[in-house]
Design a protein around this motif. Structure first.
Motif, PDB file in Angstrom:
ATOM      1  N   GLN A   1       5.539 -10.235 -11.307  1.00  0.00           N
ATOM      2  CA  GLN A   1       5.825  -9.333 -10.192  1.00  0.00           C
ATOM      3  C   GLN A   1       4.707  -8.152 -10.557  1.00  0.00           C
ATOM      4  O   GLN A   1       3.642  -7.335 -10.097  1.00  0.00           O
ATOM      5  N   ARG A   2       4.036  -8.003 -12.000  1.00  0.00           N
ATOM      6  CA  ARG A   2       3.608  -7.124 -12.737  1.00  0.00           C
ATOM      7  C   ARG A   2       2.118  -8.039 -12.615  1.00  0.00           C
ATOM      8  O   ARG A   2       1.256  -6.559 -11.976  1.00  0.00           O
ATOM      9  N   PRO A   3       1.808  -8.813 -13.219  1.00  0.00           N
ATOM     10  CA  PRO A   3       0.118  -8.522 -12.370  1.00  0.00           C
ATOM     11  C   PRO A   3      -0.165  -9.306 -10.921  1.00  0.00           C
ATOM     12  O   PRO A   3      -0.916  -8.209 -10.765  1.00  0.00           O
ATOM     13  N   TYR A   4       1.105  -9.246 -10.343  1.00  0.00           N
ATOM     14  CA  TYR A   4       0.704  -9.061  -9.260  1.00  0.00           C
ATOM     15  C   TYR A   4       0.023  -7.570  -8.339  1.00  0.00           C
ATOM     16  O   TYR A   4      -0.514  -8.003  -7.974  1.00  0.00           O
ATOM     17  N   LEU A   5       1.317  -6.724  -9.210  1.00  0.00           N
ATOM     18  CA  LEU A   5       1.216  -5.631  -8.594  1.00  0.00           C
ATOM     19  C   LEU A   5      -0.316  -4.800  -9.312  1.00  0.00           C
ATOM     20  O   LEU A   5      -0.877  -3.929  -9.113  1.00  0.00           O
ATOM     21  N   GLN A   6      -0.608  -5.519 -10.493  1.00  0.00           N
ATOM     22  CA  GLN A   6      -1.801  -4.819 -11.072  1.00  0.00           C
ATOM     23  C   GLN A   6      -2.655  -5.864 -10.302  1.00  0.00           C
ATOM     24  O   GLN A   6      -4.063  -4.678 -10.149  1.00  0.00           O
ATOM     25  N   ARG A   7      -2.756  -7.131  -9.730  1.00  0.00           N
ATOM     26  CA  ARG A   7      -3.988  -7.411  -8.836  1.00  0.00           C
ATOM     27  C   ARG A   7      -4.344  -6.040  -6.985  1.00  0.00           C
ATOM     28  O   ARG A   7      -5.060  -6.612  -7.416  1.00  0.00           O
ATOM     29  N   MET A   8      -3.809  -6.121  -6.532  1.00  0.00           N
ATOM     30  CA  MET A   8      -2.866  -5.473  -5.911  1.00  0.00           C
ATOM     31  C   MET A   8      -3.798  -4.105  -5.818  1.00  0.00           C
ATOM     32  O   MET A   8      -4.169  -3.235  -5.492  1.00  0.00           O
TER      33      MET A   8
ATOM     34  N   VAL B   1       0.493  -1.523   0.167  1.00  0.00           N
ATOM     35  CA  VAL B   1       0.144  -0.299  -0.318  1.00  0.00           C
ATOM     36  C   VAL B   1       0.694   1.232  -0.211  1.00  0.00           C
ATOM     37  O   VAL B   1       1.025   2.199  -0.528  1.00  0.00           O
ATOM     38  N   ASP B   2       1.963   1.603   0.505  1.00  0.00           N
ATOM     39  CA  ASP B   2       2.754   2.314   0.702  1.00  0.00           C
ATOM     40  C   ASP B   2       3.348   2.336  -0.633  1.00  0.00           C
ATOM     41  O   ASP B   2       3.651   3.947  -1.139  1.00  0.00           O
ATOM     42  N   LEU B   3       3.683   1.086  -1.851  1.00  0.00           N
ATOM     43  CA  LEU B   3       4.646   1.542  -2.914  1.00  0.00           C
ATOM     44  C   LEU B   3       3.115   2.597  -3.476  1.00  0.00           C
ATOM     45  O   LEU B   3       3.288   3.152  -5.089  1.00  0.00           O
ATOM     46  N   LEU B   4       1.727   1.534  -3.410  1.00  0.00           N
ATOM     47  CA  LEU B   4       0.832   1.876  -4.374  1.00  0.00           C
ATOM     48  C   LEU B   4       0.742   3.762  -4.178  1.00  0.00           C
ATOM     49  O   LEU B   4       0.783   4.331  -4.887  1.00  0.00           O
ATOM     50  N   GLU B   5       1.097   4.260  -2.987  1.00  0.00           N
ATOM     51  CA  GLU B   5       0.017   5.547  -2.942  1.00  0.00           C
ATOM     52  C   GLU B   5       1.534   6.555  -2.749  1.00  0.00           C
ATOM     53  O   GLU B   5       1.801   7.593  -3.729  1.00  0.00           O
ATOM     54  N   ARG B   6       3.129   5.621  -3.183  1.00  0.00           N
ATOM     55  CA  ARG B   6       3.617   6.281  -3.156  1.00  0.00           C
ATOM     56  C   ARG B   6       3.851   7.098  -5.020  1.00  0.00           C
ATOM     57  O   ARG B   6       4.704   7.914  -5.274  1.00  0.00           O
ATOM     58  N   CYS B   7       3.553   5.972  -5.206  1.00  0.00           N
ATOM     59  CA  CYS B   7       3.549   6.146  -6.857  1.00  0.00           C
ATOM     60  C   CYS B   7       2.461   7.141  -7.674  1.00  0.00           C
ATOM     61  O   CYS B   7       2.454   6.655  -8.576  1.00  0.00           O
ATOM     62  N   ASP B   8       1.713   6.930  -6.609  1.00  0.00           N
ATOM     63  CA  ASP B   8       0.548   7.507  -6.421  1.00  0.00           C
ATOM     64  C   ASP B   8      -0.858   6.977  -7.772  1.00  0.00           C
ATOM     65  O   ASP B   8      -0.996   7.621  -8.700  1.00  0.00           O
ATOM     66  N   ALA B   9      -0.555   5.616  -7.480  1.00  0.00           N
ATOM     67  CA  ALA B   9      -1.360   4.972  -8.570  1.00  0.00           C
ATOM     68  C   ALA B   9      -2.357   5.480  -8.733  1.00  0.00           C
ATOM     69  O   ALA B   9      -3.344   4.498  -9.620  1.00  0.00           O
ATOM     70  N   LEU B  10      -3.409   5.578  -7.725  1.00  0.00           N
ATOM     71  CA  LEU B  10      -4.772   5.556  -7.553  1.00  0.00           C
ATOM     72  C   LEU B  10      -5.085   6.849  -8.676  1.00  0.00           C
ATOM     73  O   LEU B  10      -6.532   6.200  -8.866  1.00  0.00           O
ATOM     74  N   ARG B  11      -4.853   7.536  -8.200  1.00  0.00           N
ATOM     75  CA  ARG B  11      -4.552   8.629  -8.848  1.00  0.00           C
ATOM     76  C   ARG B  11      -4.589   9.204 -10.382  1.00  0.00           C
ATOM     77  O   ARG B  11      -4.808   9.022 -11.164  1.00  0.00           O
ATOM     78  N   ARG B  12      -3.297   8.162 -10.776  1.00  0.00           N
ATOM     79  CA  ARG B  12      -2.372   8.054 -11.700  1.00  0.00           C
ATOM     80  C   ARG B  12      -2.271   6.818 -11.871  1.00  0.00           C
ATOM     81  O   ARG B  12      -1.539   6.051 -12.386  1.00  0.00           O
ATOM     82  N   PRO B  13      -3.431   5.927 -12.178  1.00  0.00           N
ATOM     83  CA  PRO B  13      -2.719   4.330 -12.365  1.00  0.00           C
ATOM     84  C   PRO B  13      -2.145   4.432 -13.925  1.00  0.00           C
ATOM     85  O   PRO B  13      -1.556   2.726 -14.367  1.00  0.00           O
ATOM     86  N   GLN B  14      -2.579   4.589 -15.253  1.00  0.00           N
ATOM     87  CA  GLN B  14      -1.697   4.732 -16.477  1.00  0.00           C
ATOM     88  C   GLN B  14      -0.264   4.574 -16.170  1.00  0.00           C
ATOM     89  O   GLN B  14       0.842   3.514 -16.771  1.00  0.00           O
TER      90      GLN B  14
END
Length: 414
Positions: free
Chosen positions: A361-368, A322-335
């Motif tokens: 790792q790629r499909p795993y983090l896509q699922r996360m 979750v830290d990684l996703l938030e640090r990458c701003d993945a929710l606002r910038r999924p592309q």
């Protein structure tokens, strides 16, 4: 157009037609005309340096035949001469490569005063004449053509000439915008590593991109990098991105992702502890110097900083994911997050003998990410009586969602 004027198709369109390739651009040279004649025929003038006109119907570019003379340093230092007595051969003589110095008349006849057809058949990139040395942009252009025509070689005398230009300091006068323009085009070619091979061979890479040049000769651990050399690995990652037809931003990130390995202390080689942070710093310096567009710069910094964490995704705790996703701003910038994952896969597969290895790792983090996206932050906020506790409750819900998906993934058979 007066009867005395002659129109020829020139440059890349002629070259590509001889190679059986489709060409998007059609450029024309007009011999025996003046600006006044072109205007009278309805052509619209463009450009400030020399007379170029747009056809009133097709919008194709028509340039008056011209000669040029060096008048200063860099690629701006030229004066142009355009009169009706300038010949087609004089115009072609000022072009960069023999394969680009051919013309075709209205009857389809090829005019080839510098043996461009022979060099096409022999797959050789050769300069037309000594005027090549007057324009340092031509070094970048030739390197870009090497990336496009990956099976062509650079003529020995042309490489020698380019080396002399670098030693004379000509490339030091190139402006950042033009360097980036040519670099971006080369990155998008079929085998971009060839561009960097040529730039390195003539010495221009050290002057223009010292951060990249410094990677060559830096060793890595053979069990993770059978190719060992960091510079070679970087070019393999770049070519992997090209094979996957990824956008410019990802290709630039591939180029930058390991820049910090060039500054690893010698006493810890071939390990590269902390290279991600050093890569971020060098990426920012290089991007600022080249005036790289924000989209490319931001993704390059993200990949440089996070590629190690992405590679270790399966080892990360739910809270760290979750830290990684938030640090990458993945929710606002999924592309952009998807582009990060694509770049990381290119980093993984861009190793000798690893090109076809799976990258879970790629499909795993896509699922996360999909799991976190399902958390209804609005509903959580509405049900929380204390506004100050909202962020922590949302975070706990996201961690729980990741943990649940991660647990399900662990139960799946290999």
């Amino acid at each position: 157009m007066p009867a005395a004027a002659q129109v020829y198709c020139v440059g890349g369109a002629v070259r590509d037609s001889l190679l059986g390739r489709q060409s998007d651009d059609q450029d024309f040279v007009v011999v025996g005309a003046t600006p006044e004649v072109m205007l009278a025929a309805g052509f619209r003038p463009v450009g400030k340096d020399f007379p170029v006109f747009l056809h009133p119907h097709t919008q194709a570019e028509y340039a008056l035949a011209r000669t040029e003379r060096k008048s200063g340093r860099g690629y701006h230092g030229f004066t142009f001469h355009t009169t009706p007595d300038v010949t087609l051969e004089q115009d072609l003589a000022r072009r960069d490569l023999t394969i680009n110095a051919m013309a075709r008349d209205v009857g389809g006849h090829i005019i080839d005063p510098f043996n461009g057809q022979a060099d096409l058949a022999a797959k050789i990139l050769r300069h037309v004449g000594p005027a090549f040395a007057e324009d340092p942009v031509r070094i970048l252009r030739l390197a870009r053509f090497a990336a496009r025509f990956a099976d062509f070689t650079v003529a020995a005398e042309t490489l020698c000439l380019m080396q002399g230009m670098v030693q004379a300091g000509e490339v030091d006068h190139l402006v950042a915008e033009r360097v980036w323009q040519e670099l971006a085009k080369g990155l998008l070619e079929v085998k971009p590593s060839r561009m960097f091979d040529v730039l390195r061979a003539c010495g221009a890479l050290q002057r223009l991109l010292p951060e990249v040049d410094a990677l060559f000769g830096v060793p890595q651990r053979a069990e993770y990098h059978p190719e060992i050399d960091t510079g070679i690995h970087t070019l393999m990652v770049l070519d992997q991105a090209a094979r996957c037809d990824l956008p410019l931003s990802v290709r630039y990130a591939a180029l930058c992702h390991d820049l910090g390995k060039a500054t690893t202390p010698a006493d810890i080689l071939p390990r590269h502890h902390g290279h991600e942070g050093r890569s971020v710093g060098l990426c920012k310096i290089m991007s600022q110097r080249l005036r790289v567009p924000n989209e490319c710069r931001e993704l390059a910094v993200l990949v440089a900083r996070e590629h190690g964490n992405v590679h270790r995704a399966a080892e990360l705790k739910a809270s760290t994911v979750v830290d990684l996703l938030e640090r990458c701003d993945a929710l606002r910038r999924p592309q952009r997050f998807q582009e990060l994952l694509a770049a990381c896969q290119c980093d993984f597969n861009g190793r000798l003998g690893w090109e076809a290895r799976p990258y879970p790792q790629r499909p795993y983090l896509q699922r996360m990410l999909a799991a976190v996206q399902q958390v209804n932050a609005g509903a959580i906020a509405a049900s929380c009586s204390s506004p100050g506790k909202i962020p922590e409750r949302i975070r706990r819900a996201r961690i729980a969602a990741v943990a649940a998906v991660s647990e399900d993934a662990a139960k799946q058979p290999e």
